[in-house]
Enzyme design. Structure first.
Site, PDB file in Angstrom:
ATOM      1  NE  ARG A 122      38.780  69.862  25.116  1.00 35.92           N
ATOM      2  CZ  ARG A 122      37.751  69.813  25.967  1.00 35.92           C
ATOM      3  NH1 ARG A 122      36.496  69.813  25.497  1.00 35.92           N
ATOM      4  NH2 ARG A 122      37.960  69.751  27.260  1.00 35.92           N
ATOM      5  NE  ARG A 187      49.086  86.589  22.312  1.00 36.12           N
ATOM      6  CZ  ARG A 187      49.072  86.610  20.968  1.00 36.12           C
ATOM      7  NH1 ARG A 187      49.411  85.542  20.260  1.00 36.12           N
ATOM      8  NH2 ARG A 187      48.737  87.694  20.330  1.00 36.12           N
ATOM      9  CB  SER A 278      26.182  66.204 -13.058  1.00 33.74           C
ATOM     10  OG  SER A 278      24.994  66.024 -13.789  1.00 33.74           O
ATOM     11  CE  LYS A 284      27.185  72.056 -13.683  1.00 34.91           C
ATOM     12  NZ  LYS A 284      26.049  72.586 -12.904  1.00 34.91           N
ATOM     13  CG  ASN A 286      28.635  71.164 -10.162  1.00 33.09           C
ATOM     14  OD1 ASN A 286      28.610  71.977 -11.069  1.00 33.09           O
ATOM     15  ND2 ASN A 286      27.732  70.207 -10.034  1.00 33.09           N
ATOM     16  NE  ARG A 317      24.194  85.088  35.060  1.00 34.84           N
ATOM     17  CZ  ARG A 317      24.012  84.443  36.220  1.00 34.84           C
ATOM     18  NH1 ARG A 317      22.933  83.713  36.402  1.00 34.84           N
ATOM     19  NH2 ARG A 317      24.918  84.528  37.178  1.00 34.84           N
TER      20      ARG A 317
END
Lengths: 454, 454, 454, 454
Positions: A122, A187, A278, A284, A286, A317
């Site tokens: 997913r 794939r 700001s 500004k 940002n 393992r």
């Protein structure tokens, strides 16, 4: 799964993909493990390995909302893996008759690895879709700004002129290759895991391979054809593709943050009420999205080191390397998807100031085009002389802070060979763009082909 | 702060420290930021920078339980930093009269960095205490098993004999140095951060440095004497100390996991009902704690790479590197503390099978002591001859799978020089332990000195 | 050792320190191992462990130029460590009488680790000296440009004004802390290594600890008080200090590369004939030193991950982790020293364009000082009204691209409260520098104190 | 190129591939850059971009042995890239007439990136061949030891029986996937680089794309169809494939080092005179090759972090990220190839002690087969009762250190349901191997298919 699973945290909304957070939430991981158990029972019942009635009895108990995450997590601290307490809790919820057939012939790693793969499928699909969005936005930028002149910058210095369309086409090529890598990982790396305690499918007698194939069919994951308990390149392959996607986004984010600099001002992340601003500093703006993407990639750089080391584990393992994968892969998915999502939004709404691009280019006094002037001159003066003359003129232009066109026009030797119109033509950036159009077209065409795949 | 903040997740109980999770929970981070704001108002009121009445008004609003974490997190996605929406929410909760003085002269980074430091102080303190626990357990092992013979193993091969007490003393030295590093980080890296928007304390007029000192006093953090917005070695220093603690634990965990191997069986993590066991495989005793610690350290290796890169940031606040620190440092604290906690428990309850240690050592046919035999022989035969004779005997012992003592006793040249009793003495591991006792004593003494510090 | 050892390679001159290359050259490593062997023989002869005559015989053979590096390297591939063939070759060069006492009681790791420490001592000393050079240059910049106004930039956006002296003072603080870290590593991590095959000093009888102390004295390295074969925090501590030095340099290099941007042009690496230039593009001035330092730090980020993992090794000598240290530590030294050397040169000759700094600051229309205007206004209008008025004026300034001073002067409400002179004063950057002077002084003073240490 | 280029160093023979060292030697890199320049001149002459006579004149000067590596390296420190001084030196060697056409329209990065790709093509080809050797050896082991019983070990504990053939088949699957990844990287990542100063092929007028295609043809590298100056996923893709190959080797090396443990002794690296031995400790047989491979992989983990970060670079050429690639990619090639070469040798000559494998398995008292006994019993007693009885018997077996077969035979309830022969059959490991044969066959078949590709 509920929308708010897991609940957002203080930091996650800045950096991560909420969708991927849900895909890899504790509840979703638990459900994926239960999906494995239900499918396993189904496949084994079909193969006659367990009684036919056991499968629906087990399947009915495989609803994650009926399990207590905190209790399972706490119990996992004793066993070292979440599958042990989950299987115990599942067994308790299944009728006595069927309970003996829960998790039949499987080992914890089968459940955990396969559950990861279900979530990863997913997650990769989401990334592919988000990369497509970003690619479409980059195509639009490449085509719209095909001829928009700006400075090409190498080593943070203005070099030759390019167009913003060309820059977008290079961005696009990175996104296209990242999507191709994500699809290749889907794939070639996704697979069901089923091997039993030591990978031999011992408890299944001769039916193990058949059951594994059936299990793969039910879960819609590829059948790996073997046991990969201890051969972790599938996980690494997914990690590398995620790192590539993160990197493709980060490269673009870095460019945008640099273009947004107060002294450059050529492109801007889309504005939104309250975004990047700001109140104390109204000027500004940002690069909030770019910062998140750049921060994510710095973290991805560390996470991939961990995943590389996870390739090296002990025997059937690993005692540490495997467990190191769990949270690391979740983080990689969250961050890579967070970056691509933010990037898709940024590219879709990117504000481009083509006037400022041109202004900045013109500030360089025409010097990026000295090479072009030299080549025009060479036709008359020979190459050696042309080079000498243009270098001298360039040095004067820098020293006097005057445009190269003016300096060249005032130079007796140059103006003897070239008219002012010739000089102007040689110094016009739009005459020195090489193959920009073809390069843009090629990149767009390649991306359109890539997007046909799914 | 409530016990269950943040709630445990599926994976965190396996790996992390619940205490450190609480110290760095979203709620605790928010409270630490509010503690900064309250202390700032107090310091500024005392200095006359803001009205005296503003301070208590602000302080009263600085209770994290009154704020909505999810809402602040969501809003932070717009501003790129959690301080912006928090300050806004705080301002709304303060009386209009005082609200203008909230966060006066400060910048988001001041609040976030200082809040981190408040949490880090607690985290380092916890680590120091847990390392002490582990050290006490290692001291007990070193002293109890001072003479317990076992194989020293280099490159995974039996080398010379050591005692388990010596092994524990080496473990102890790593823990001792780690605690010393943690304390050094607390001493030299913790600091309040206060600089305002560009680090100059601009809005404070001439009072900035004084206010910073007062703020440090209130918060019980050192005054750094300067601005470190853009100089991140304090954070890196803490990260490096955490990595060292994680590594000290991992080294021991690796040894224990190897000692627990079915074929070795010399020491075991403490047993607990359901711990590390498997109902299907009753003979297994998985090194659950060791695995968690080893997994953690593999992740720490990646996290430290990210923190190293965070040293390199742009200008007065980095566009990405700073933001990459936030979750990385939380993870580092959670993992390092998780490892040391688990290790302290493991060492405290470690089950040691000294009989098996001796058996395994004896399986090597006495060959680890060939050097000792050669030195005994050399006194009579000269060194060259001794070497030749013992090498030949050793080869025969290996080829015939017979003890070196028997082979040497049957060798005419050797038995001419040494009696069987001499041979036995030379091949008795307890006679070839060098300075083991002194080395154990030195390590214990150094650790006791270190633990006097706090 | 010859000046050209090792010969420079294609890439090393761009990135590395030639001095550190020599310190860690193959020849120098070999000599350091031979120094260990000579000192060991001396210490053992003094202690009566080996015959007195053996020591000078061994010492005379300890001249690296007499050994064939390629042959030893090739042979090391069989044994897995360079000490084995070196000891063999050394033994062959020693008179038969003494040859039996070569490497007496020592193991390969003793020779290799101690040799590394001898080289590391020189490397740390060089770094300390180069950091001092860089600090002196930064102090000069901080003092000279104490009042040179420039834009402070956060998140790559202009924020408030600072001075270039303040920026240099922040750079200085990073260099100062890095030097402090390098010195701490020299103090706490350097040590002789001597433990014998399993760390117990078995072959030395009761004399091992005494011999170790004597060995430390001869080699002028600290006596560690124990065995650290398997406790690698000393090496990690050195690595972390090197990473910090690299990071301090990289932060400054990043700032300089950004300041050198064509559109910024505020500071430049020192010019040299042919340096950073391009004949085809005469206007370019590439930040060659900064690039090297930034590239180095990206590599250091990966190298430190390897060193973190090297803390975790098996039993009495690790099967892989130890061997991973060897080249990694060499690379760390070469790169960190390469960066600091380049930085010292760059800071010493830095070209600063204070006029351009001021011009760039002025381009922001005065908006970075909106906060200052608001505070001036608040004295007359109250804070809430002041904020409202200044925000509105700022928005108009941005929309109209006019200076805030002009917009404010034309605003009826503002000009009713403040005269044009008041407005100008509030918007003059030099009036809004907070504690810049004190902060510079504090940083310089702290660095001067640090440099008193050696 | 001479065999001894570059000369071996002290450390390289332990870890690296001498062949790959030669492929990426300074001389070979220089030659590859000259090959680019020669091919470029040829392509441009063919296209009429430069005079036809210039091409052979340039080609004749493109012999690396005529250039002074140290001088070019030293000069590169000024320009920041080795292409600048090389082009200068090349130009000086070309007749004046042709010298103006050297490097026509190209930029340093074109030469460096393409040269890297030429070397990388050879390096990938070598890796593919060495992986094939290792695969053939693993196939031989899988087939020969198809039925050789040994303990499967999870989390370093004996779990169920497997066969050594199955273990080799899992190893094989990792090698097979690594070879597939190496070949994919060769197919999708190799490419010529040609874009000129800003990637637009500006100086080539309309001929750029055609020249690039011709250049690709001459150099036998794919034509990328675009400019990838600033899109580094090709390099990253190669790096990720190298990391995967290194990891596949490291996983096997770890298993072998563990199998070689003194207490396990089931398989051994091939013996050679002087290999892994110790004269002082004749019983030791150090896993020298495994150690080198494991050390290499720890370094690879850090190197890949650097390469991940190199995806993120500024604008049309990165100021640091690009330069960080150069040595990192060389190291990745040297280490990955070094590991695979050593592994191929180790697998080819692996000494397998199947008797010891069986002995170690039998030491577990038959407990790994408790599950098998329970399933046999369940047919008579029902599953719940079977489980209860076998768990009780297992606990007694452990407590009494007696074989489960004996305990079960002495248990009234069990022996009522199963004859001693039934019990023995259920506890015979060769009856509980599940799909081992099919799994081995599948892995071998997949590898044979992969090896058909080249």
């Amino acid at each position: 799964m509920p929308q708010s699973d897991p609940p957002p945290t203080l930091l996650s909304p800045i950096f991560e993909s909420a969708v991927v957070r849900a895909i890899f939430s504790d509840r979703a991981m638990l459900q994926a493990m239960l999906d494995f158990e239900a499918a396993l029972a189904g496949a084994e019942a079909d193969a006659g390995v367990i009684p036919a009635k056991a499968a629906p009895a087990i399947r009915r108990a495989c609803q994650a909302e009926n399990y207590d995450i905190a209790a399972i997590g706490a119990a996992a601290a004793l066993s070292g893996a979440i599958a042990v307490p989950l299987v115990k809790a599942l067994t308790e919820r299944v009728s006595e008759e069927a309970s003996g057939y829960v998790h039949w012939g499987a080992t914890s790693q089968d459940a955990i690895d396969t559950a990861f793969m279900l979530c990863a499928k997913r997650g990769l699909s989401l990334l592919s879709a988000e990369l497509r969005k970003a690619m479409l936005a980059a195509i639009a930028l490449a085509e719209k700004h095909r001829g928009a002149l700006m400075a090409g910058r190498t080593l943070l210095q203005q070099a030759l002129p390019i167009t913003f369309g060309h820059k977008a086409a290079v961005w696009l090529s990175g996104l296209c290759r990242a999507r191709s890598a994500i699809r290749a990982a889907a794939r070639e790396c996704l697979a069901v895991q089923f091997g039993g305690a030591a990978g031999t499918l011992a408890a299944l007698g001769g039916e193990g391979v058949k059951v594994r194939a059936a299990l793969a069919g039910i879960l819609e994951l590829p059948d790996p054809g073997g046991t990969w308990h201890a051969e972790r390149s599938r996980i690494f392959g997914i990690a590398a593709a995620l790192a590539q996607a993160s990197g493709a986004a980060a490269k673009i984010a870095t460019d945008i943050a640099l273009l947004m600099q107060s002294e450059v001002g050529e492109a801007f992340e889309p504005a939104a009420e309250g975004k990047g601003g700001s109140s104390a500093m109204p000027h500004k703006r940002n690069p909030v999205g770019s910062i998140a993407i750049r921060a994510n990639h710095r973290r991805v750089g560390g996470l991939i080191a961990t995943m590389t080391l996870a390739l090296d584990g002990e025997h059937e393992r690993a005692a540490g390397a495997w467990a190191a994968e769990w949270q690391t892969m979740r983080d990689l998915f969250r961050l890579a998807a967070g970056s691509v999502e933010r990037l898709a939004d940024m590219l879709t709404g990117l504000e481009v100031d083509t006037r400022r691009m041109r202004e900045n280019l013109d500030c360089a006094l025409g010097l990026p085009l000295a090479e072009s002037l030299m080549m025009a001159l060479a036709k008359n003066t020979g190459r050696g002389e042309a080079k000498r003359l243009v270098e001298a003129a360039s040095k004067r232009a820098i020293a006097q802070r005057r445009p190269l066109a003016a300096v060249a026009g005032a130079d007796a030797a140059i103006s003897a060979a070239l008219s002012n119109a010739d000089i102007a033509a040689a110094l016009d950036p739009k005459n020195y763009l090489g193959s920009v159009d073809l390069l843009i077209e090629a990149s767009v065409a390649e991306s359109r082909r890539e997007m046909e795949n799914d």
